[in-house]
Structures are given as C-alpha cells and as structure tokens.
Design an enzyme around this catalytic site. Structure first.
Site, PDB file in Angstrom:
ATOM      1  N   ASP A 254      36.939  36.330  44.606  1.00 12.41           N
ATOM      2  CA  ASP A 254      36.474  37.374  45.505  1.00 12.41           C
ATOM      3  C   ASP A 254      35.063  36.976  45.972  1.00 12.41           C
ATOM      4  O   ASP A 254      34.444  36.027  45.462  1.00 12.41           O
ATOM      5  CB  ASP A 254      36.511  38.754  44.835  1.00 12.41           C
ATOM      6  CG  ASP A 254      36.616  39.867  45.885  1.00 12.41           C
ATOM      7  OD1 ASP A 254      36.297  39.619  47.065  1.00 12.41           O
ATOM      8  OD2 ASP A 254      37.021  40.991  45.531  1.00 12.41           O
TER       9      ASP A 254
HETATM   10  C1  NOJ Z   1      35.640  41.867  48.797  1.00 11.66           C
HETATM   11  C2  NOJ Z   1      36.883  42.622  48.445  1.00 11.66           C
HETATM   12  O1  NOJ Z   1      36.866  42.985  47.084  1.00 11.66           O
HETATM   13  C3  NOJ Z   1      38.170  41.861  48.725  1.00 11.66           C
HETATM   14  O2  NOJ Z   1      39.247  42.739  48.566  1.00 11.66           O
HETATM   15  C4  NOJ Z   1      38.154  41.259  50.094  1.00 11.66           C
HETATM   16  O3  NOJ Z   1      39.360  40.566  50.329  1.00 11.66           O
HETATM   17  C5  NOJ Z   1      36.963  40.340  50.219  1.00 11.66           C
HETATM   18  N1  NOJ Z   1      35.738  41.113  50.020  1.00 11.66           N
HETATM   19  C6  NOJ Z   1      36.904  39.620  51.557  1.00 11.66           C
HETATM   20  O4  NOJ Z   1      36.593  40.499  52.569  1.00 11.66           O
END
Ligand code: NOJ
Length: 712
Positions: A254
């Site tokens: 993430d």
């Molecule tokens: C953080 C989020 O937790 C995740 O779900 C997302 O895909 C990413 N950012 C990318 O935007």
C-alpha cells in the site's frame, strides 16, 4: 531463452528496482500529468510503474517514454483505484454487496474495467475484500459487509469482471490483506489484534476466493496483525498466500507502507524496511522509494539476495506479459464511444436501484401514488457530488443525477418544492433559518421526502467516526420536519457509507430507504424505487446497530455459556439496550410480501464429498411483482469447537408476480460445512447440523430442518 529471462539478464540493479517501484503521477486542474523527474525516471528505467494516471493521450505519451525512450523498452503498469466505476459510477461496494447478485457484481466490474482500459489504465486496486463488523470504520463502505461468505462471493465475481478471460480486462488487486476490517475500535490505521480462529473463519475466505478466481495482485494492509505489520508479514504473505493458496501473482505494497515499517517500530532504516518487505514477499513498492533507495543498501548488508530481487522482477514482468503489454503497450486506450457510456448509465441505474435497502415501509406508504405536491427537504436532495461516494476515479464532479432531478424527470406534473434545510455537517448557529424555511414547505405538501445522511468523504479511507449518527444539525432538521408533518408521511432517503445509528429517524419516518451512495444514476434509481417503477430488492449486508455501545453486532456470534434470557439476570445482555441490531443482515423490504414454506432436502445425510439440494417454496402474497432473496444458513450445535449461531452458506433470488409462488433451490456441498478445527485445519465433523432457509439472519423468519453429516 524467454523474453523475461533475456530482460532480467540484461537489466542493471537500478532497472530491476525500477520494475519494483510504483510512483504516483501528480495532478493538476486539467488532470494527471507526467513531467520533469518522473519523465526522466521512466526513461532511465528507475520508475517501472505508475499510479493515478488516466486519459488516453497522457497515458500513451507516458507509455511511449517507457517503450521508446528507455534502454530496455519495458512498458509501464498503470494503476488506479477503479473501485465502483471509472467515468460512470456504480453504487459503492457496500451498496453493491446489498444486491446479492453475482452476475451483476461481475457486470459492473467489467463495465468499469472497460472504461478504465479505454483511459489507459491496466490495473485497479480492487476488489476490497475486507470483511468488517464495525461501522465506525470508514472503509466499511469499500467492502462486502460483515459476512465472509458474501466477501468470498463478491471477490470471485469482481475478479472475473475486472480481469475478464485471460486478463483481457485490467489486472485486479485484492486488498487489504488481511483483517484490516478489524482495526481496533474501528479507528483507521490502528492495529488489529484478533484470534487465529477469527482470522481464519472471517478474514481469509475472501482473499482465498480472489486467488482461486485468478486475481493478478494482492495488496497487504497498512495495519499490523498481532504485532506484525502486514507489509512485513512473512507468515501470511509467504506462508499462507504463496504457500497454502499457491498465489503466484504480484504483491504490491500500500501507499508508502514499506517506509512506514520504521514507524511501526520494526525497521531501523529504509534498508531494513525494504528487506523486511521483500523477504515477506512484497514485489512492488508503492510510493515509499524504499526499494529504489533501500534495497541496494540491504544487498550490501546481505539482508536480501539478488535472487529474491530477480524473482520479484520476474513476477512483475510476467504480469505485464500476461496483460499483453509487451505486444501492445497501448492496449484498448481510447476505445470507448458515447454509446458505450450511455449503456453504462443504464447499468448504473439498474445497479443503483438494486443496491438500495428499504428498511421501513409503514402502511405501504411506498410506492408513492401520484403525489401532487412534494416537499423535498435536506442537504442530500440536490447534492450531485456527494452521490459519487468516497472513490470516484475519473468521474466528473457534476455528473450524477440528484433526487431533485430524478423527481422532476419522473413526475413532470407534480409540484416539487425543495429546501436544503441545513448543511450536511453544519454548526448550530448558521442553521436556524434554514430549518424554518424547510419546515414551511411541509404546509400543503401531500408527501414529504427527507434526504439526509453523511457526506461522501465521511466514509472511506481515514474517515472513522466515533459517533456514526446523522452529522451536524440534521437530527434537529428531521425533528422539526416530523413535528410539522403532523399526520403526513415522511419518506426518508438516507445516504451513508456505513450503517448509521439512527433509531429515532427510523421510528418517526413512515418509510426509510438506505440509499448508500448510488453513483451516477443516484436520483433516477431512487425515484424508480419510490414511484414503484421498480420494487426495492436490496438486503443489508451488514447489521445496523441500535447504539454505538453494541459494536460489533453481527449475526455470526456464538451462543456462549449464558446466552441472553431476559428472566435471568446473569445472562449475556445489556442493562440498557437489546442485544439484537435494529436491522439484521438480510433485512430489506420490497413491494411484495413473501411467505416461506415447505422446506425440502434432497437427503438427510451429507458426506464431505457429497452435495445436497435444499429447496423452499416462496409465495408472493403482496400486491406487486417483486424480487426476494433467499438465504441458506446452517448451525452446528455440537462440535469440537464452538460454532456461530448462524453461518451463511448460500443465497439465491426469485422474482414473483403478485399472488404467484415458486420454489428456490440451493446446493450445499459437504465441504461447505468444514470449519477450522482446534488446529485451524479444515475439519469435517460428523454429527447433526441445522439448515435454515429464509429472508434474513433472524431465526424467527427462517424455516429449518436437521441433517446428519456422515463420514465418506
Ligand atoms: C491507499 C489505500 O489504502 C489503498 O486502498 C489504495 O489502493 C492506495 N492508497 C492507492 O490509492
């Protein structure tokens, strides 16, 4: 030698690390762009993947930098959060869960994937597979709700929809692995500390289903689980995902999560963080620059090996190859037409209507019968931007139909008077005048429609709420309207990304429709339901608590040694609340009225390798054609470990005209009745199991029978 072997053989370390790096494109008013350092990084091969870039021209220009101007010409993966639509928005995932319709789950994902692919996107960070039983957590809106069986069914349907056959769609990424939905106290990014049993029974099934459906990628959660951050969780990423499930795809961190291993307190510096993540099995570093900067140092310190780096690069290149990017780096970019977009709007309207849950309809006040004068009141009655929900990909701010627009289009002869009343989250001082103006509209109206709830950004990432009630002054607005309404019915349309705790609103509304955030066709879909063009058919995929203090409240709880007995003080209950939720999993009314009878089982015994058919007769005793969802639950009353009071094992739908009856049959496999034994390995335990069929997770409304599990 294969193309991938040749490339890996020719790559420098920095080019390898480039393939293991995903960097975000910045955003200007005109949209995302790529320039300066980012262009240089792509050309030098130190950036091998991008996120947050879309639009056929900018993607093609950027892809050209990689393909034509970098030394090895490796195409970029372009990732975006295409969560519930891209340019056309479908209902938010929790709302889609309420559809209980696998074909439709697949169809909306497929439509979103086509729109995104036309915009140059090759990977989405979806489906979100996190089962959640805590409405305080804002990300409950992105997931399947409280039940692991539903989570697994949605995961499989969505992976099929996004990816298509042989990855001719876009790559899906199941997230956030695992148990992110169980963060402490529902507080975003807090730690998770649950039993191994809960992990296995509740939180892993949806990921296992995504893997079985061939998901291309998996994203570990930001959070730690029992003291081990998921980004560094070797046991679950390597042991469970790669080992037990045989997952061969890409694991992508993430956003900045690898660097955050330092904040978690398990890595002293970026090199240690990078080594922990790579050793755990993370292939791509999203936005932490941990692999680019940290892995060279980790190599020197012998914390990782070049073989591990090569294995990760191989998985990334393999995904690019499977997506066809080496042969056609620009894929179907630009392929969508206006007619395609129009078709999506029809689908969005259908899905929108099917995702809403009619929680109350006293005296059959809905559907409306030709109202002459409507008072439309509330901050969400004409709020196009809010209808988008918390993830809106490339959808325009103004593109969603509002309730006001929907009513005007459907009821051209009605007089519709509209007042905002209060702002969604406004303060007391500024609202007095607004409430009075709104209340005045009730005079002379024959129906009052209240549109209240949360703003889109009150759920989603970093949007936990300790008080998941109506925000701001909206309860005051509602109280004033109920008082002014006298005996006239108040129809409440409730918008939210979670089950809200609104017992007073439910009590005083004649009808209450949980609309969640329906997306592009919000207002039209709502009006289709309240005017009776379509009968509501959504069922809540999550319990609605009566009080915050009940959280977590869910249907799969255990009996315990002292189950509730109102006559016995020393039993499991509250002094100041009922145990049951206000609405239970599966609740949802339509304009039909269904009766269940005549449960039949094809056999009374079931072996692990066997299958049994359970059927029930359903009669529509109401006055309208309507659809009903039939759930199949089981309960193992006596086992070597305690079992939940109800476990969902299947669901199906039936549409019946007024007065018609039909039969719904559901299959139950012996393996469906395995549960994690004392050692957590799947166990099929001979003995009696109760089977129930019916409309919701409420024993009083289910018809049941007992079967006997037998050895093969
Ligand atoms: C953080 C989020 O937790 C995740 O779900 C997302 O895909 C990413 N950012 C990318 O935007």
């Amino acid at each position: 030698m294969s193309r991938i072997d040749q490339l890996i053989g020719a790559m420098t370390l920095s080019e390898k690390l480039g393939q293991l790096t995903m960097t975000a494109a910045p955003y200007a008013v005109t949209g995302p762009f790529v320039a300066g350092d980012l262009s240089e990084g792509i050309k030098s091969g130190t950036i091998g993947n991008l996120l947050n870039l879309y639009g056929p021209e900018i993607v093609a220009r950027t892809q050209r930098l990689a393909v034509e101007e970098s030394r090895l010409g490796i195409p970029l993966l372009i990732g975006l959060d295409v969560i519930h639509g891209h340019r056309t928005l479908f209902p938010v995932p929790l709302a889609e869960a309420a559809m209980f319709d696998a074909a439709l789950w697949t169809e909306t994902a497929h439509a979103a994937a086509r729109e995104a692919a036309a915009d140059g996107v090759t990977m989405t960070f979806a489906p979100m597979c996190d089962v959640c039983r805590d409405p305080r957590w804002g990300r409950i809106v992105e997931g399947p709700g409280e039940d692991p069986f539903v989570g697994a069914a949605i995961a499989a349907a969505k992976v099929a929809g996004f990816q298509g056959k042989n990855l001719d769609g876009i790559a899906a990424c199941a997230k956030h692995f695992a148990a992110y939905g169980a963060v402490m106290a529902g507080r975003e990014y807090a730690s998770t500390d649950i039993s191994a049993r809960t992990l296995h029974e509740v939180h892993l099934a949806s990921f296992a289903a995504a893997v079985a459906a061939g998901v291309a990628a998996i994203m570990p959660a930001f959070t730690e689980l029992d003291g081990v951050p998921m980004t560094a969780n070797r046991e679950l990423l390597q042991g469970y995902l790669r080992g037990q499930l045989g997952f061969e795809g890409v694991i992508i961190s993430d956003y900045n999560a690898i660097a955050e291993l330092m904040r978690h307190g398990v890595a002293a510096d970026l090199a240690e963080a990078a080594a922990l993540a790579l050793n755990a099995g993370v292939d791509i570093d999203m936005m932490a620059e941990a692999y680019g900067d940290g892995l060279p140092v980790a190599l020197e310190r012998r914390l990782v090996t070049m073989d591990q780096i090569d294995a990760a690069v191989r998985r990334v290149l393999r995904l690019k190859e499977r997506l066809g990017l080496f042969d056609d780096p620009y894929r179907s970019a630009g392929a969508e037409s206006a007619a395609d977009l129009a078709k999506r709007r029809v689908l969005a309207r259908d899905a929108g209507a099917k995702s809403m849950v009619l929680l109350k309809n006293e005296k059959d006040v809905l559907p409306l019968t030709k109202p002459r004068r409507i008072a439309l009141i509330g901050p969400l009655a004409d709020a196009a931007q809010e209808m988008r929900g918390p993830w809106a990909a490339a959808a325009p701010l103004t593109g969603c139909a509002t309730v006001l627009e929907g009513l005007r289009a459907a009821l051209p002869d009605a007089e519709i008077e509209y007042a905002l009343g209060v702002a969604i989250d406004g303060g007391a001082a500024e609202e007095a005048g607004g409430i009075a103006i709104a209340a005045a509209l009730c005079d002379g109206a024959d129906v009052i429609i209240l549109c209240v709830g949360e703003a889109a950004n009150m759920s989603g990432e970093a949007a936990s709420r300790a008080h998941p009630h109506l925000p701001g002054q909206q309860q005051r607005l509602c109280d004033a309207i109920f008082e002014k309404a006298g005996g006239r019915p108040v129809i409440t349309i409730l918008f939210s990304g979670r089950p809200l705790i609104v017992p007073a609103l439910v009590e005083k509304s004649a009808a209450l429709l949980a609309a969640w955030f329906p997306g592009s066709e919000a207002g039209n879909a709502i009006v289709d339901l309240i005017t009776g063009k379509v009968s509501p058919s959504g069922c809540t995929p999550v319990s609605w608590p009566r009080a915050t203090g009940q959280i977590p409240v869910f249907f799969g709880e255990r009996n315990g040694g002292r189950p509730i007995n109102p006559a016995d003080h020393y039993t499991s209950k509250y002094l100041d609340s009922e145990n049951s939720p206000l609405f239970v999993f599966g609740d949802g009314l339509g304009y039909g009225r269904f009766a269940f009878s005549n449960l039949k089982l094809s056999a009374t015994t079931l072996a692990r390798s066997g299958t049994l058919a359970a059927s029930v007769d359903v009669a529509n005793e109401g006055g309208h054609t309507a659809e009903e969802t039939v759930f199949l639950f089981c309960h193992d009353r006596l086992a070597s470990v305690t079992r939940p009071l109800l476990e969902l094992k299947g669901f199906a739908k039936i549409t019946l005209a007024a007065g018609a009856r039909g039969t719904v049959t559901l299959a139950l496999k012996g393996t469906d009745l395995c549960f994690p034994g004392a050692d957590l390995a799947p166990l099929f335990e001979p003995g009696e199991v109760e089977i129930f069929l019916g409309p919701a997770a409420d024993r009083t409304r289910l018809v049941g029978a007992t079967i006997r599990l037998v050895a093969d």
